[in-house]
Design an enzyme around this catalytic site. Structure first.
Site, mmCIF file in Angstrom:
data_model
loop_
_atom_site.group_PDB
_atom_site.id
_atom_site.type_symbol
_atom_site.label_atom_id
_atom_site.label_comp_id
_atom_site.label_asym_id
_atom_site.label_seq_id
_atom_site.Cartn_x
_atom_site.Cartn_y
_atom_site.Cartn_z
ATOM 1 C CB SER A 151 43.641 47.015 46.674
ATOM 2 O OG SER A 151 42.511 46.259 46.526
ATOM 3 C CE LYS B 171 40.550 46.584 50.061
ATOM 4 N NZ LYS B 171 41.280 46.835 48.706
ATOM 5 C CB SER C 195 43.214 43.537 48.359
ATOM 6 O OG SER C 195 44.231 44.346 48.832
#
Length: 312
Positions: free
Chosen positions: A98, A101, A153
């Site tokens: 993640s 992101k 997340s």
């Protein structure tokens, strides 16, 4: 361009009139420095970290007495100078989960969309995200989806953002890969916006650069440094969800300035974070492939404590 030509003519005249060599060197430096930004080491006065759209880190002052770490790759960087204090396999290409992101958030903000616009969570967004608290059919502002993506997340939030801003997940992933190429990153590659795909890869070295770029986005820094946040379900009367940041360093003695956690089985536990101590000294820390979530934060505190001692 006219200013540049004028400067060149002045250099030519200076040569004919035999101005002192130091003047010529200074003029040349000005010409070379146009549109260039530097982080400068105050001791050596040499450019270290940022040149144009990239960051340069210096690996020639690595310390040998760092605490032992259990991670596939790691880096600790003096944010102000670009000096790397600790590095373990910094060029090893690893899944980053993640942490992806952070790039997704930069892509969203680069588009300049109105973050007050709304998007509905769809069944497509719900793929492989059973732990999400965002239900299919709920509507959120893009700003609240960004908060949820970065702080906890949430994969549904990230997919909804991708669809709302690029039209499709495929287009958004192309935008992410275009973004990292623009940043000069050669070993970072994305196949989905969330990080669930183990083919989303980078290196500790390039993740540190990603974090430095993300920190320049005020909203990313603000969201990822908060301990808690609340979001409103727009199509449900008086319904809110509250979240706690997955980066547990927000509960440490250090001030988190930006950061992101990540985990899938293939990547192990990951962390990229920028923190400051009480005297506002800043360190960038990257862990990839730590075998446990709690271990990730225990090691982070130890390495940061050691790093700040090196700065003092």
């Amino acid at each position: 361009m006219s200013e540049m030509m004028t400067m060149v003519k002045r250099v030519a005249v200076a040569k004919r009139t035999k101005l002192p060599r130091v003047v010529l060197l200074l003029v040349g430096f000005v010409l070379f420095s146009v549109n260039t930004v530097y982080f400068v080491d105050t001791e050596s006065a040499t450019p270290l970290a940022s040149v144009g759209n990239s960051y340069r880190f210096r690996f020639d002052h690595l310390r040998g007495d760092a605490p032992p770490l259990n991670a596939k790759a790691a880096m600790l960087v003096n944010y102000e100078t670009g000096e790397v204090l600790y590095a373990r396999n910094p060029e090893a290409v690893c899944p980053i989960a993640s942490i992806s992101k952070l790039v997704a958030a930069m892509v969203v903000l680069d588009k300049g969309v109105d973050l007050n616009c709304r998007a509905v969570v769809t069944q497509q967004d719900a793929f492989q995200s059973s732990s999400s608290r965002l239900r299919v059919g709920w509507e959120f502002s893009l700003l609240d989806l960004l908060r949820t993506s970065l702080m906890v997340s949430d994969n549904r939030a990230t997919r909804a953002l991708a669809r709302a801003t690029s039209g499709s997940i495929v287009n958004f992933v192309e935008d992410m890969n275009r973004k990292v190429r623009q940043l000069g990153l050669e070993h970072t590659l994305f196949f989905d916006p969330t990080g669930l795909d183990e083919r989303n890869v980078s290196t500790a070295h390039e993740v540190a650069k990603i974090l430095h770029h993300a920190y320049q986005y005020h909203l990313i820094a603000e969201i990822t440094s908060n301990e808690r946040a609340g979001i409103k379900i727009q199509n449900r009367k008086n319904r809110y969800l509250r979240f706690t940041n997955t980066n547990r360093l927000v509960l440490s003695p250090y001030k988190v300035l930006a950061g992101k956690t990540g985990y899938i089985c293939e990547s192990g536990h990951c962390l990229a974070t920028l923190v400051a101590n009480g005297t506002n000294q800043k360190l960038t820390l990257v862990f990839l492939g730590v075998p446990g979530s709690n271990l990730r934060f225990r090691q982070a505190r130890r390495l940061l404590g050691w790093g700040f001692k090196q700065l003092s």
